[in-house]
Design a protein around this motif. Structure first.
Motif, mmCIF file in Angstrom:
data_model
loop_
_atom_site.group_PDB
_atom_site.id
_atom_site.type_symbol
_atom_site.label_atom_id
_atom_site.label_comp_id
_atom_site.label_asym_id
_atom_site.label_seq_id
_atom_site.Cartn_x
_atom_site.Cartn_y
_atom_site.Cartn_z
ATOM 1 N N VAL A 94 0.914 -1.087 -0.040
ATOM 2 C CA VAL A 94 0.081 0.161 0.121
ATOM 3 C C VAL A 94 0.883 1.257 0.054
ATOM 4 C CG1 VAL A 94 -1.960 1.233 1.204
ATOM 5 C CG2 VAL A 94 -1.691 -1.287 1.470
ATOM 6 N N ASP A 95 0.560 1.989 -0.916
ATOM 7 C CA ASP A 95 1.358 3.536 -0.847
ATOM 8 C C ASP A 95 0.590 4.377 -0.097
ATOM 9 O OD1 ASP A 95 3.368 2.532 -2.542
ATOM 10 O OD2 ASP A 95 2.073 2.937 -4.334
ATOM 11 N N PRO A 96 1.315 5.687 0.315
ATOM 12 C CA PRO A 96 0.656 6.592 1.287
ATOM 13 C C PRO A 96 -0.546 7.145 0.288
ATOM 14 C CG PRO A 96 3.110 6.719 1.344
ATOM 15 C CD PRO A 96 2.776 5.785 0.396
ATOM 16 N N GLY A 97 -1.611 7.368 1.169
ATOM 17 C CA GLY A 97 -2.959 8.017 0.490
ATOM 18 C C GLY A 97 -3.874 7.055 0.096
ATOM 19 N N GLU A 98 -3.376 5.690 0.243
ATOM 20 C CA GLU A 98 -4.340 4.395 -0.014
ATOM 21 C C GLU A 98 -4.597 4.038 1.480
ATOM 22 O OE1 GLU A 98 -2.527 3.007 -4.290
ATOM 23 O OE2 GLU A 98 -2.260 1.827 -2.390
ATOM 24 N N THR A 99 -5.575 3.251 1.371
ATOM 25 C CA THR A 99 -6.291 2.518 2.859
ATOM 26 C C THR A 99 -6.168 0.899 2.634
ATOM 27 O OG1 THR A 99 -7.816 4.243 2.740
ATOM 28 C CG2 THR A 99 -8.375 2.293 3.860
ATOM 29 N N PHE A 151 -7.262 1.083 7.417
ATOM 30 C CA PHE A 151 -5.779 1.660 7.961
ATOM 31 C C PHE A 151 -5.554 2.878 6.793
ATOM 32 C CE2 PHE A 151 -5.865 -2.516 9.920
ATOM 33 C CZ PHE A 151 -5.717 -2.134 11.164
ATOM 34 N N LYS A 152 -5.718 4.013 7.435
ATOM 35 C CA LYS A 152 -5.188 5.003 6.110
ATOM 36 C C LYS A 152 -3.809 5.283 6.253
ATOM 37 C CE LYS A 152 -6.533 8.404 3.350
ATOM 38 N NZ LYS A 152 -7.096 8.135 1.794
ATOM 39 N N ILE A 153 -2.994 5.158 4.928
ATOM 40 C CA ILE A 153 -1.724 4.891 5.098
ATOM 41 C C ILE A 153 -1.184 6.479 4.966
ATOM 42 C CG2 ILE A 153 0.215 4.010 3.868
ATOM 43 C CD1 ILE A 153 -1.405 2.265 5.440
ATOM 44 N N SER A 154 -0.278 6.920 5.674
ATOM 45 C CA SER A 154 0.444 8.237 5.375
ATOM 46 C C SER A 154 1.995 8.137 4.999
ATOM 47 C CB SER A 154 0.189 8.944 6.720
ATOM 48 O OG SER A 154 1.037 8.580 7.663
ATOM 49 N N GLU A 155 2.508 9.317 5.099
ATOM 50 C CA GLU A 155 4.179 8.989 4.706
ATOM 51 C C GLU A 155 4.795 8.660 5.832
ATOM 52 O OE1 GLU A 155 6.031 9.746 1.924
ATOM 53 O OE2 GLU A 155 4.498 10.361 0.491
ATOM 54 N N ASP A 156 4.347 9.006 7.038
ATOM 55 C CA ASP A 156 5.074 8.384 8.301
ATOM 56 C C ASP A 156 5.018 6.767 8.285
ATOM 57 O OD1 ASP A 156 5.464 10.895 8.942
ATOM 58 O OD2 ASP A 156 3.773 11.085 10.470
ATOM 59 N N ASP A 157 4.241 6.157 7.544
ATOM 60 C CA ASP A 157 4.038 4.697 7.676
ATOM 61 C C ASP A 157 4.976 4.070 6.809
ATOM 62 O OD1 ASP A 157 1.986 4.950 9.436
ATOM 63 O OD2 ASP A 157 0.596 5.071 8.079
ATOM 64 N N ARG A 158 5.982 4.771 5.817
ATOM 65 C CA ARG A 158 6.692 4.235 5.086
ATOM 66 C C ARG A 158 7.744 2.964 5.864
ATOM 67 N NH1 ARG A 158 6.338 5.375 -0.376
ATOM 68 N NH2 ARG A 158 5.950 7.619 -0.682
ATOM 69 N N ILE A 180 1.582 -4.893 6.850
ATOM 70 C CA ILE A 180 1.025 -4.193 5.932
ATOM 71 C C ILE A 180 2.364 -3.405 5.386
ATOM 72 C CG2 ILE A 180 -0.443 -1.858 5.508
ATOM 73 C CD1 ILE A 180 -2.212 -2.676 7.661
ATOM 74 N N SER A 181 2.689 -3.632 4.257
ATOM 75 C CA SER A 181 3.987 -3.191 3.464
ATOM 76 C C SER A 181 3.641 -1.730 3.102
ATOM 77 C CB SER A 181 4.575 -4.196 2.559
ATOM 78 O OG SER A 181 4.930 -5.500 2.981
ATOM 79 N N VAL A 182 4.383 -0.915 3.385
ATOM 80 C CA VAL A 182 4.263 0.466 2.815
ATOM 81 C C VAL A 182 5.880 0.611 2.042
ATOM 82 C CG1 VAL A 182 3.985 2.965 2.836
ATOM 83 C CG2 VAL A 182 2.827 1.427 4.575
#
Length: 709
Positions: A94-99, A151-158, A180-182
């Motif tokens: 999952v990339d930032p901005g996705e769920t 789970f809403k993914i943000s840049e901090d979840d890299r 959850i791989s970011v």
């Protein structure tokens, strides 16, 4: 079942053992090798299904594949099967901005689910990246249903995070771990080749263009390392580069487990010792009447039988080839007529191929280029030029790019250099005097039609580039060949290496067929079959007069049939003690710190100090050597050009002259007053440390704890 209703007895939860119900879909069709087998089933109800695919291979044998899959209703909260744990992760990356979405369910009633969210918060300000671990807990009630978690993914979840869940039910522990791989896609660069050829000619002038973009195609300012080398070198040591991998990633090391409780305990069966009854075997006499057959193994194929020198086609069915459990008679195999190589008629032996329009390849560098610091322009492009080496081979191109914020990318390509007609000599590493050999080369036809042509071998003196074919008895220099499209053949040239030929030899082999041609040229050293033996004899003289000396070994050298004199050198010195002075740097050059070698250094410095102190003229001579008269430091052997030859630098004589020159330099350094005093004092201090209380000396001081031995 009454007292333990929740225990599993006969793999009840193993779907592979379940009985099959009614068939819901079937289809039979024929497709080509690369096409897809399309399925158009009707709507499936919830539950587990098994799909079986059956076909026949090219040998008529049936092949079968079986897969299991489950159908569930994403909008329903109920489970389609009875399971204690049911879990589904909709998307792995999952990339930032996705769920990200995880669904957890159970068929059990009244379940208290504990959910742990393990995150490593990463902050990147372009100059520094910081990481901090955060753990949060959620408590959920489940009652024979399933529940989605978003789970809403943000840049901090890299780098990703973990969602670990567990519950206890019916005296059992159940754990679920989801990662959850970011990915660090913001630190990835894309390397694309705008102008690039995967097949080119040897020796061609190349200009390539590379474009580097960010993960979203944006322009970046990057630096690139690029190199290309002969891919065959990977057979000895594989080589590659890696992207920068310094960014933290979640590894799921802290998943929940129930190993300390809710575990099973097994009973142990008492071991009963029994006497082993030995087996008895009886071998009966036999008559060894069967003949011995020659058995050859090659690449998993065993061939038995004997073939006559001239095997005819009607006799081929007598040989049986066994491979992978199947037998095929060679009479069933397709017979292909070999390509032909013929000698040129005797009247045309002295003719030569016109080489004026033939590319004779000489540059066989194994590294085509190495550019360590290529930079992008304002548009994110990199252009570089190089000349392709002339080897006929496959090349491995590697590119590694990075930016200031440590975003990186890696790309690999394969390039082939080839021609429509290629000559590939099988040259030896060296030739030896007096040997006879067949110089072989492979002629390859890469075109789409049959060709007829000639191949020629020429031998040249590497010093003068004059022909030496007659010396090497290369009389039949021309070979005619006929090659079908895509075929190859070997040409052989008989040569003899002459004695007393102490130069390198250059081979030049060319092939020409119509308007296609190729050639290769390289040098091969010719080594001698003999060994250099040096005999020395001292000639001491005192005062005036004359004195005769007799070289017995030199006079009696005629008795040997193989001995050949190389040279006679006479060295004269007015002071024989000079040889003792020349030995002092050798005593100083010991690399170890044992007592013996430390004393040798002390002795050499003390003796050198005594010589300089007693004779100031010697000190002045050494100072002159180091400053103005540096030519004195060049050895006599290096000054004597008559002793040099083309390959002299590969012989022990030049190494001897280099050591002689280095020896004189070491002598000049040895007699430096300041250096002598320091080294003398250092050697004295070390000897004092090594001396024991009884007056003796320890042998060695060293090791990890600097102990005495």
């Amino acid at each position: 079942t009454k007292y333990f209703p929740h225990d599993e007895y006969k793999d009840e939860t193993k779907k592979e053992t379940w009985a099959k119900e009614a068939l819901v879909y079937s289809k039979t069709d024929s497709v080509s090798a690369l096409s897809a087998f399309s399925l158009q089933p009707s709507a499936f109800s919830n539950g587990w299904y098994v799909i079986e695919a059956t076909a026949k291979d090219k040998y008529g044998q049936e092949v079968k594949d079986v897969k299991y899959f489950q159908v569930y209703d994403s909008k329903s909260n109920t489970l389609s099967t009875q399971e204690y744990v049911w879990n589904f992760q909709k998307k792995n990356n999952v990339d930032p901005g996705e769920t990200a979405k995880i669904i957890t369910g159970t068929a059990a009633k009244d379940v208290f689910l504990i959910q742990e969210i393990n995150k490593t918060k990463t902050t990147d300000n372009g100059q520094q990246t910081t990481a901090k671990t955060q753990i949060n807990f959620n408590f959920i009630s489940l009652d024979s249903n399933k529940k989605p978690f978003d789970f809403k993914i943000s840049e901090d979840d890299r780098g990703g995070f973990g969602v670990n869940e567990f519950f206890v039910k019916d005296n059992r522990f159940y754990a679920i771990s989801n990662t959850i791989s970011v990915p660090w896609s913001s630190k990835e660069l894309n390397i694309s080749f705008e102008t690039y050829r995967d097949k080119t000619l040897p020796g061609s002038e190349e200009k390539w263009k590379v474009k580097i973009t960010g993960d979203k195609g944006q322009k970046v300012a990057a630096e690139m390392l690029a190199s290309m080398y002969d891919a065959s070198l990977d057979q000895f040591k594989p080589h590659s580069w890696s992207r920068i991998d310094i960014w933290p990633n979640y590894n799921g090391y802290n998943a929940w487990n129930g190993q300390q409780n809710f575990i099973g305990v097994n009973s142990f069966e008492k071991y009963w010792s029994e006497k082993m009854i030995p087996q008895k075997e009886k071998s009966y006499d036999v008559l060894n009447y069967l003949p011995r057959y020659n058995i050859y193994f090659s690449g998993g194929i065993m061939i038995r039988g004997a073939a006559p020198a001239q095997m005819k086609k009607e006799n081929l069915n007598e040989v049986v080839v066994t491979a992978l459990g199947q037998q095929r008679k060679t009479s069933d195999m397709q017979l292909v007529a070999p390509d032909t190589i013929n000698n040129i008629p005797q009247e045309k032996v002295n003719e030569s191929i016109d080489q004026s329009q033939i590319q004779i390849r000489k540059n066989f560098n194994e590294t085509a280029f190495f550019f360590p610091e290529l930079r992008t322009d304002k548009d994110g492009n990199i252009e570089f030029s190089f000349t392709m080496p002339e080897a006929l081979t496959q090349w491995k191109l590697m590119t590694l790019a990075h930016t200031k914020d440590l975003a990186s990318g890696y790309a690999e390509k394969t390039i082939i250099t080839q021609k429509d007609l290629m000559v590939q000599p099988n040259a030896p590493r060296f030739l030896r005097e007096g040997d006879k050999m067949e110089f072989s080369a492979k002629i390859v036809n890469m075109s789409d039609k049959e060709i007829n042509g000639n191949a020629e071998l020429q031998l040249l003196n590497a010093s003068t580039m004059n022909p030496v074919d007659s010396w090497f008895k290369n009389t039949n220099r021309l070979k005619a060949f006929t090659l079908a499209a895509g075929k190859s053949a070997v040409v052989n040239f008989n040569i003899e290496i002459p004695k007393n030929f102490n130069n390198a030899v250059v081979y030049r082999i060319v092939a020409k067929a119509g308007n296609v041609s190729d050639g290769e040229e390289a040098a091969i050293p010719v080594v001698t079959n003999r060994m250099l033996v040096t005999e020395t004899m001292p000639l001491p003289m005192r005062g005036d007069g004359s004195k005769g000396f007799k070289f017995e070994k030199l006079l009696k050298s005629d008795s040997s049939k193989t001995l050949a004199n190389y040279g006679l050198t006479v060295e004269y010195t007015t002071n024989p003690a000079w040889y003792a002075v020349q030995a002092l740097p050798y005593l100083m050059g010991y690399p170890y710190e044992c007592t013996e070698q430390t004393f040798n250094r002390f002795y050499a410095n003390a003796l050198a100090l005594k010589i300089v102190s007693s004779s100031p003229k010697i000190k002045a001579i050494f100072e002159k050597w180091k400053t103005s008269d540096t030519a004195v430091l060049i050895s006599n052997l290096q000054k004597n050009e008559e002793l040099k030859s083309v390959l002299l630098e590969e012989t022990p004589w030049v190494l001897q002259s280099q050591n002689e020159a280095q020896q004189k330099k070491n002598i000049a350094l040895l007699f430096d007053m300041i250096k002598m005093s320091l080294q003398l004092q250092s050697a004295t201090d070390k000897l004092k440390e090594m001396q024991s209380a009884n007056g003796g000396f320890v042998w060695f001081k060293g090791g990890p704890d600097n102990r005495y031995m």
